[in-house]
Design a protein around this motif. Structure first.
Motif, PDB file in Angstrom:
ATOM      1  N   ARG A  78     -29.181  47.683  15.655  1.00  0.00           N
ATOM      2  CA  ARG A  78     -28.530  47.431  14.005  1.00  0.00           C
ATOM      3  C   ARG A  78     -28.881  48.825  13.228  1.00  0.00           C
ATOM      4  O   ARG A  78     -30.230  49.202  12.987  1.00  0.00           O
ATOM      5  CB  ARG A  78     -29.210  46.177  13.623  1.00  0.00           C
ATOM      6  CG  ARG A  78     -28.674  44.885  14.355  1.00  0.00           C
ATOM      7  CD  ARG A  78     -29.573  43.934  14.077  1.00  0.00           C
ATOM      8  NE  ARG A  78     -29.614  43.348  12.792  1.00  0.00           N
ATOM      9  CZ  ARG A  78     -28.349  42.511  12.303  1.00  0.00           C
ATOM     10  NH1 ARG A  78     -27.585  42.088  13.100  1.00  0.00           N
ATOM     11  NH2 ARG A  78     -28.250  42.015  11.001  1.00  0.00           N
ATOM     12  N   VAL A  79     -27.854  49.197  12.428  1.00  0.00           N
ATOM     13  CA  VAL A  79     -28.007  50.572  11.793  1.00  0.00           C
ATOM     14  C   VAL A  79     -27.540  50.070  10.394  1.00  0.00           C
ATOM     15  O   VAL A  79     -26.522  49.316   9.995  1.00  0.00           O
ATOM     16  CB  VAL A  79     -27.070  51.494  12.386  1.00  0.00           C
ATOM     17  CG1 VAL A  79     -27.297  52.612  11.362  1.00  0.00           C
ATOM     18  CG2 VAL A  79     -27.699  52.058  13.620  1.00  0.00           C
ATOM     19  N   TYR A  80     -28.352  50.475   9.260  1.00  0.00           N
ATOM     20  CA  TYR A  80     -27.779  50.395   7.532  1.00  0.00           C
ATOM     21  C   TYR A  80     -26.689  51.469   7.419  1.00  0.00           C
ATOM     22  O   TYR A  80     -27.347  52.461   7.366  1.00  0.00           O
ATOM     23  CB  TYR A  80     -28.993  50.063   6.980  1.00  0.00           C
ATOM     24  CG  TYR A  80     -28.646  49.792   5.238  1.00  0.00           C
ATOM     25  CD1 TYR A  80     -27.814  49.362   5.139  1.00  0.00           C
ATOM     26  CD2 TYR A  80     -29.442  50.591   4.486  1.00  0.00           C
ATOM     27  CE1 TYR A  80     -27.187  49.025   3.689  1.00  0.00           C
ATOM     28  CE2 TYR A  80     -29.174  50.425   3.075  1.00  0.00           C
ATOM     29  CZ  TYR A  80     -28.013  49.508   2.875  1.00  0.00           C
ATOM     30  OH  TYR A  80     -27.754  49.449   1.497  1.00  0.00           O
ATOM     31  N   VAL A  81     -25.570  51.202   7.143  1.00  0.00           N
ATOM     32  CA  VAL A  81     -24.781  52.307   6.682  1.00  0.00           C
ATOM     33  C   VAL A  81     -24.485  51.881   5.339  1.00  0.00           C
ATOM     34  O   VAL A  81     -23.957  51.097   4.694  1.00  0.00           O
ATOM     35  CB  VAL A  81     -23.386  52.062   7.489  1.00  0.00           C
ATOM     36  CG1 VAL A  81     -22.434  53.233   7.195  1.00  0.00           C
ATOM     37  CG2 VAL A  81     -23.759  52.273   8.863  1.00  0.00           C
ATOM     38  N   CYS A  82     -24.479  53.051   4.270  1.00  0.00           N
ATOM     39  CA  CYS A  82     -24.376  52.927   2.871  1.00  0.00           C
ATOM     40  C   CYS A  82     -23.716  53.963   2.425  1.00  0.00           C
ATOM     41  O   CYS A  82     -23.638  54.972   3.026  1.00  0.00           O
ATOM     42  CB  CYS A  82     -25.722  52.397   2.314  1.00  0.00           C
ATOM     43  SG  CYS A  82     -26.885  53.780   2.466  1.00  0.00           S
ATOM     44  N   GLY A  83     -23.537  54.066   0.941  1.00  0.00           N
ATOM     45  CA  GLY A  83     -22.942  55.325   0.336  1.00  0.00           C
ATOM     46  C   GLY A  83     -21.241  55.283   0.404  1.00  0.00           C
ATOM     47  O   GLY A  83     -20.814  53.924   0.246  1.00  0.00           O
ATOM     48  N   ALA A  84     -20.766  56.193   0.478  1.00  0.00           N
ATOM     49  CA  ALA A  84     -19.309  56.351   0.385  1.00  0.00           C
ATOM     50  C   ALA A  84     -18.488  55.808   1.567  1.00  0.00           C
ATOM     51  O   ALA A  84     -17.945  56.743   2.541  1.00  0.00           O
ATOM     52  CB  ALA A  84     -18.818  57.793   0.029  1.00  0.00           C
ATOM     53  N   VAL A  85     -18.648  54.605   2.148  1.00  0.00           N
ATOM     54  CA  VAL A  85     -18.090  53.920   3.250  1.00  0.00           C
ATOM     55  C   VAL A  85     -17.166  52.592   2.820  1.00  0.00           C
ATOM     56  O   VAL A  85     -17.471  52.361   1.687  1.00  0.00           O
ATOM     57  CB  VAL A  85     -19.017  53.612   4.091  1.00  0.00           C
ATOM     58  CG1 VAL A  85     -19.738  54.808   4.924  1.00  0.00           C
ATOM     59  CG2 VAL A  85     -20.154  52.543   3.799  1.00  0.00           C
ATOM     60  N   ALA A  86     -16.400  52.409   3.580  1.00  0.00           N
ATOM     61  CA  ALA A  86     -15.395  51.222   3.105  1.00  0.00           C
ATOM     62  C   ALA A  86     -16.355  50.009   2.967  1.00  0.00           C
ATOM     63  O   ALA A  86     -16.133  48.968   2.076  1.00  0.00           O
ATOM     64  CB  ALA A  86     -14.323  50.983   4.100  1.00  0.00           C
ATOM     65  N   ASN A  87     -17.106  49.461   3.978  1.00  0.00           N
ATOM     66  CA  ASN A  87     -17.903  48.181   4.012  1.00  0.00           C
ATOM     67  C   ASN A  87     -19.385  48.524   4.356  1.00  0.00           C
ATOM     68  O   ASN A  87     -19.990  48.476   5.385  1.00  0.00           O
ATOM     69  CB  ASN A  87     -17.305  47.379   4.889  1.00  0.00           C
ATOM     70  CG  ASN A  87     -15.881  47.013   4.937  1.00  0.00           C
ATOM     71  OD1 ASN A  87     -15.424  46.593   3.859  1.00  0.00           O
ATOM     72  ND2 ASN A  87     -15.005  47.276   6.005  1.00  0.00           N
ATOM     73  N   PRO A  88     -20.301  48.959   3.167  1.00  0.00           N
ATOM     74  CA  PRO A  88     -21.623  49.343   3.388  1.00  0.00           C
ATOM     75  C   PRO A  88     -22.109  48.052   3.946  1.00  0.00           C
ATOM     76  O   PRO A  88     -21.584  46.906   3.593  1.00  0.00           O
ATOM     77  CB  PRO A  88     -22.030  49.876   1.924  1.00  0.00           C
ATOM     78  CG  PRO A  88     -20.929  49.340   0.990  1.00  0.00           C
ATOM     79  CD  PRO A  88     -19.417  48.959   1.873  1.00  0.00           C
ATOM     80  N   GLY A  89     -23.144  48.260   4.669  1.00  0.00           N
ATOM     81  CA  GLY A  89     -24.201  47.154   5.285  1.00  0.00           C
ATOM     82  C   GLY A  89     -24.657  47.387   6.249  1.00  0.00           C
ATOM     83  O   GLY A  89     -24.525  48.682   7.154  1.00  0.00           O
ATOM     84  N   VAL A  90     -25.352  46.447   6.994  1.00  0.00           N
ATOM     85  CA  VAL A  90     -25.701  46.239   8.456  1.00  0.00           C
ATOM     86  C   VAL A  90     -24.679  46.309   9.441  1.00  0.00           C
ATOM     87  O   VAL A  90     -24.164  45.144   9.356  1.00  0.00           O
ATOM     88  CB  VAL A  90     -27.000  45.396   8.568  1.00  0.00           C
ATOM     89  CG1 VAL A  90     -27.644  45.594   9.859  1.00  0.00           C
ATOM     90  CG2 VAL A  90     -27.983  45.956   7.581  1.00  0.00           C
ATOM     91  N   VAL A  91     -24.751  47.267  10.446  1.00  0.00           N
ATOM     92  CA  VAL A  91     -23.660  46.945  11.399  1.00  0.00           C
ATOM     93  C   VAL A  91     -24.346  46.810  12.831  1.00  0.00           C
ATOM     94  O   VAL A  91     -25.586  47.302  12.916  1.00  0.00           O
ATOM     95  CB  VAL A  91     -22.733  48.175  11.475  1.00  0.00           C
ATOM     96  CG1 VAL A  91     -22.122  48.220  10.044  1.00  0.00           C
ATOM     97  CG2 VAL A  91     -23.583  49.580  11.969  1.00  0.00           C
ATOM     98  N   GLU A  92     -23.852  46.459  13.607  1.00  0.00           N
ATOM     99  CA  GLU A  92     -24.372  46.099  15.058  1.00  0.00           C
ATOM    100  C   GLU A  92     -23.452  46.940  16.010  1.00  0.00           C
ATOM    101  O   GLU A  92     -22.252  46.744  16.176  1.00  0.00           O
ATOM    102  CB  GLU A  92     -24.365  44.504  15.562  1.00  0.00           C
ATOM    103  CG  GLU A  92     -25.041  44.298  16.770  1.00  0.00           C
ATOM    104  CD  GLU A  92     -25.499  42.911  17.041  1.00  0.00           C
ATOM    105  OE1 GLU A  92     -24.786  42.490  17.924  1.00  0.00           O
ATOM    106  OE2 GLU A  92     -26.282  42.603  16.608  1.00  0.00           O
ATOM    107  N   ILE A  93     -23.969  47.751  16.618  1.00  0.00           N
ATOM    108  CA  ILE A  93     -23.179  48.760  17.420  1.00  0.00           C
ATOM    109  C   ILE A  93     -23.961  49.037  18.871  1.00  0.00           C
ATOM    110  O   ILE A  93     -25.326  48.559  18.998  1.00  0.00           O
ATOM    111  CB  ILE A  93     -23.077  50.139  17.082  1.00  0.00           C
ATOM    112  CG1 ILE A  93     -24.227  50.725  16.406  1.00  0.00           C
ATOM    113  CG2 ILE A  93     -22.076  50.000  15.695  1.00  0.00           C
ATOM    114  CD1 ILE A  93     -24.326  52.386  15.815  1.00  0.00           C
ATOM    115  N   PRO A  94     -23.426  49.522  19.940  1.00  0.00           N
ATOM    116  CA  PRO A  94     -23.911  49.794  21.212  1.00  0.00           C
ATOM    117  C   PRO A  94     -25.276  50.618  21.277  1.00  0.00           C
ATOM    118  O   PRO A  94     -25.075  51.712  20.505  1.00  0.00           O
ATOM    119  CB  PRO A  94     -22.820  50.055  22.121  1.00  0.00           C
ATOM    120  CG  PRO A  94     -21.576  49.526  21.519  1.00  0.00           C
ATOM    121  CD  PRO A  94     -22.023  49.737  20.018  1.00  0.00           C
TER     122      PRO A  94
END
Length: 214
Positions: A78-94
Motif C-alpha cells: 500500500r502506497v500513499y500517492v498525493c499531489g498533482a494526480v487525478a485521484n490522490p490517496g492510498v493505492v494497493e499495488i503488487p
C-alpha cells in the motif's frame, strides 16, 4: 377321541411350519418399535466417523483459505500517492512495482503536474509516500536539490535563511538580494550580486566560490 387328538397334532405341525418360514428372512427383519427409516440410520460409531471426516474437510478448506489470504497480503503493498494526480490517496499495488505503477493506480497525472519531476522508473515500497509536484514546484524542487548536492547557494532561488549562510551576509543584506532579483528578474552571473547595495568587490571575493546562478 382319537380323531380330535389327530386334528390337534396336525394343527401343531402346521403352526410350527408357518413359524419356521417366517423366521427365515432375517435380512428384512425390523425390530419392534422402529420404522423402516430408523432402521436405515447408520450406527452411532459410523455417525461419529462421518462427522469427524466433515470437520476435517472444513478445517482443510479454512486452512487453504487462510493461506491464500496470507499470500495475497505478502504479494501486495500500500502506497500513499498525493499531489498533482487525478485521484490522490492510498493505492494497493503488487509488490515489486515502480512509481509509474503507483501513478497509474492513482489515475495518472493531474492537469498541472510537473511530469518530469519524479523518476517513474524508481522502485516503491510498502507504506511509502509519493508526492507528485505541480509544474512550478517541480522546477524549484529540482533546482534546490541540485544546488544542495553541489554545496552552492543559488542566489536566484535561495531564501533568506540560505543566503545568511554566506560569509558576510546578514538578514538585512539577504533581504536586499531577494528584493534585487525580484525587481530585475534574477541574476545573470554571479558577479551581478555586486549590483546589490552594500556588496562590493571585497565582499564578493568572500562568497564567489560558494554561490551559483544556475
Amino acid at each position: 377321541m382319537m380323531k380330535k387328538r389327530y386334528l390337534g397334532i396336525v394343527c401343531l405341525i402346521t403352526a410350527c411350519a408357518l413359524l419356521c418360514c417366517g423366521c427365515g428372512d432375517k435380512g428384512t427383519a425390523i425390530l419392534i418399535g422402529e420404522t423402516k427409516e430408523s432402521a436405515d440410520v447408520p450406527a452411532e460409531g459410523e455417525q461419529e466417523a462421518s462427522r469427524a471426516s466433515g470437520q476435517a474437510g472444513t478445517a482443510a478448506q479454512s486452512a487453504a483459505s487462510g493461506e491464500t489470504a496470507s499470500e495475497a497480503r505478502d504479494t501486495t503493498i500500500r502506497v500513499y500517492v498525493c499531489g498533482a494526480v487525478a485521484n490522490p490517496g492510498v493505492v494497493e499495488i503488487p509488490q515489486g512495482s515502480r512509481v509509474e505503477d503507483a501513478l497509474e493506480a492513482a489515475g495518472g497525472f493531474g492537469a498541472e503536474a510537473g511530469r518530469e519531476a519524479v523518476n517513474l522508473a524508481d522502485w516503491v515500497s510498502d507504506g511509502q509516500k509519493l508526492y507528485f509536484p505541480k509544474e512550478g514546484e517541480a522546477v524549484e524542487e529540482s533546482q534546490a536539490q541540485s544546488d544542495s548536492a553541489s554545496g552552492l547557494v543559488n542566489i536566484n532561488t535561495a531564501d533568506a535563511a540560505a543566503l545568511c549562510t554566506l560569509p558576510g551576509i546578514g538578514e538585512s543584506r539577504a533581504r536586499d538580494i531577494i528584493s534585487y532579483r525580484e525587481a530585475n528578474g534574477g541574476f545573470q552571473a554571479c558577479e551581478d550580486i555586486m549590483k546589490v547595495s552594500g556588496i562590493k568587490t571585497a565582499a564578493y571575493e568572500k562568497i564567489k566560490d560558494k554561490i551559483t546562478v544556475k
